[in-house]
Write a protein that holds these residues in place. Structure first.
Motif, short mmCIF file in Angstrom:
data_model
loop_
_atom_site.label_atom_id
_atom_site.label_comp_id
_atom_site.label_asym_id
_atom_site.label_seq_id
_atom_site.Cartn_x
_atom_site.Cartn_y
_atom_site.Cartn_z
N THR A 1 0.82 -1.23 0.00
CA THR A 1 0.00 0.00 0.00
C THR A 1 0.85 1.28 0.00
N LYS B 1 2.39 -0.44 -4.36
CA LYS B 1 2.03 -1.83 -4.16
C LYS B 1 0.63 -1.89 -3.58
N ASP B 2 -0.13 -2.90 -4.05
CA ASP B 2 -1.50 -3.04 -3.54
C ASP B 2 -1.48 -3.73 -2.19
N GLY B 3 -2.66 -4.10 -1.71
CA GLY B 3 -2.75 -4.71 -0.39
C GLY B 3 -2.02 -6.02 -0.27
N PHE C 1 2.42 -2.07 -8.92
CA PHE C 1 1.58 -1.46 -9.97
C PHE C 1 2.08 -0.03 -10.23
N VAL D 1 -4.78 3.15 -0.67
CA VAL D 1 -4.80 1.90 -1.43
C VAL D 1 -5.52 0.86 -0.58
N ASP E 1 -6.92 -3.79 -4.26
CA ASP E 1 -6.40 -3.40 -5.56
C ASP E 1 -7.10 -2.14 -6.07
N ILE F 1 -7.39 2.17 -5.68
CA ILE F 1 -6.79 3.41 -5.19
C ILE F 1 -7.88 4.48 -5.14
N LYS G 1 -9.51 0.89 -10.17
CA LYS G 1 -8.76 -0.35 -10.09
C LYS G 1 -7.32 -0.09 -10.51
N VAL G 2 -6.35 -0.52 -9.69
CA VAL G 2 -4.96 -0.25 -10.01
C VAL G 2 -4.44 -1.15 -11.14
N THR G 3 -5.14 -2.24 -11.40
CA THR G 3 -4.69 -3.17 -12.44
C THR G 3 -5.16 -2.75 -13.83
#
Length: 268
Positions: free
Chosen positions: A136, A152-154, A159, A178, A181, A183, A193-195
């Motif tokens: 995060t 970084k996600d959870g 990302f 965060v 996934d 933000i 969505k971060v992806t």
């Protein structure tokens, strides 16, 4: 001279020659006057009096006849003055033409271009190490003129997204959260969505104010960038279009500040 004066006056009145105050037009006007003056000195006065006027005015006819007889003696001197005036008029006209040409060449030449600026993708190092970032955590970077946000996600997956919120350009690095996934923008709570950058919620907060500000702006997804870490060393790299800034600013600077356009791709 009255005929020339009426023509010049008509041109000014009807607006067909708005640049009559320029050097070129002044030079042309003076040259015509000098040429006409030379012709007047070289020719007898009776040549400028219409025959109809002479027929209806005996006194004028007699005066012009006397004047014609008196002109025989100084005819040579008048011819010399007429030639001098004509030569002076031609020289002045040439000077005016040269001045006008210099003025035209000194004018700003607009060099607008319709060149299409294509993307130029390149992997650029961020200066960050994969092992230095926690889950995060977010780090803002400017790579080749592009503002990106590496994080970084959870689950600790790396990302990279655009650092500026597509709503009104709020920097995500100034307090974004965060969650898994997702933000969340720190200003109006827009979430993505971060992806994939997919929009989840658009300006839900603060109450009333957030939705009002979101209503006037078109909904957009968040830009996402490819990111990787090197096998040796763990250096984080982001795939960035190095021509993105150039393409974005091309029309902006051309229309607002750069009257000549810039074809070499440099920035201000």
């Amino acid at each position: 001279s009255s005929h020339f004066g009426s023509r010049f006056r008509d041109k000014v009145i009807d607006g067909s020659s708005p640049s009559c105050v320029l050097v070129r037009d002044i030079a042309e006007m003076l040259s015509k006057v000098l040429v006409m003056l030379g012709a007047a000195l070289a020719c007898p006065a009776s040549a400028f009096v219409p025959s109809q006027v002479l027929q209806h005015s005996p006194a004028l006819h007699a005066t012009t006849a006397i004047g014609a007889s008196d002109e025989a003696a100084p005819q040579d001197s008048r011819s010399g003055l007429g030639a001098t005036a004509t030569a002076a008029g031609l020289c002045l006209a040439a000077i005016g033409a040269v001045a006008a040409k210099k003025r035209r060449s000194a004018k700003t030449q607009r060099r607008y271009t319709t060149q299409v600026i294509l993307p130029a993708l390149q992997w650029i190092k961020t200066g960050l190490k994969l092992g230095d970032m926690q889950a995060t955590e977010l780090r803002a970077k400017n790579l080749a003129g592009v503002d990106v946000l590496v994080g970084k996600d959870g689950k600790g997956t790396l990302f990279c997204v655009a650092n500026l919120c597509p709503h009104i350009g709020t920097p995500m690095s100034e307090g974004a959260d965060v969650i898994g996934d997702v933000i969340v923008c720190p200003l109006h709570g827009s979430s993505f969505k971060v992806t994939t950058g997919e929009l989840i919620d658009w300006c839900p907060t603060p109450f009333i104010i957030g939705p009002l500000t979101g209503f006037v702006v078109e909904r957009k997804n968040l830009a996402v960038f490819e990111v990787r870490s090197s096998f040796f060393g763990g250096d984080i790299e982001v795939l960035v279009d190095t021509n993105a800034k150039k393409a974005y600013e091309a029309d902006y600077w051309k229309g607002l500040l750069d009257a000549q356009g810039k074809d070499d791709g440099t920035f201000y």
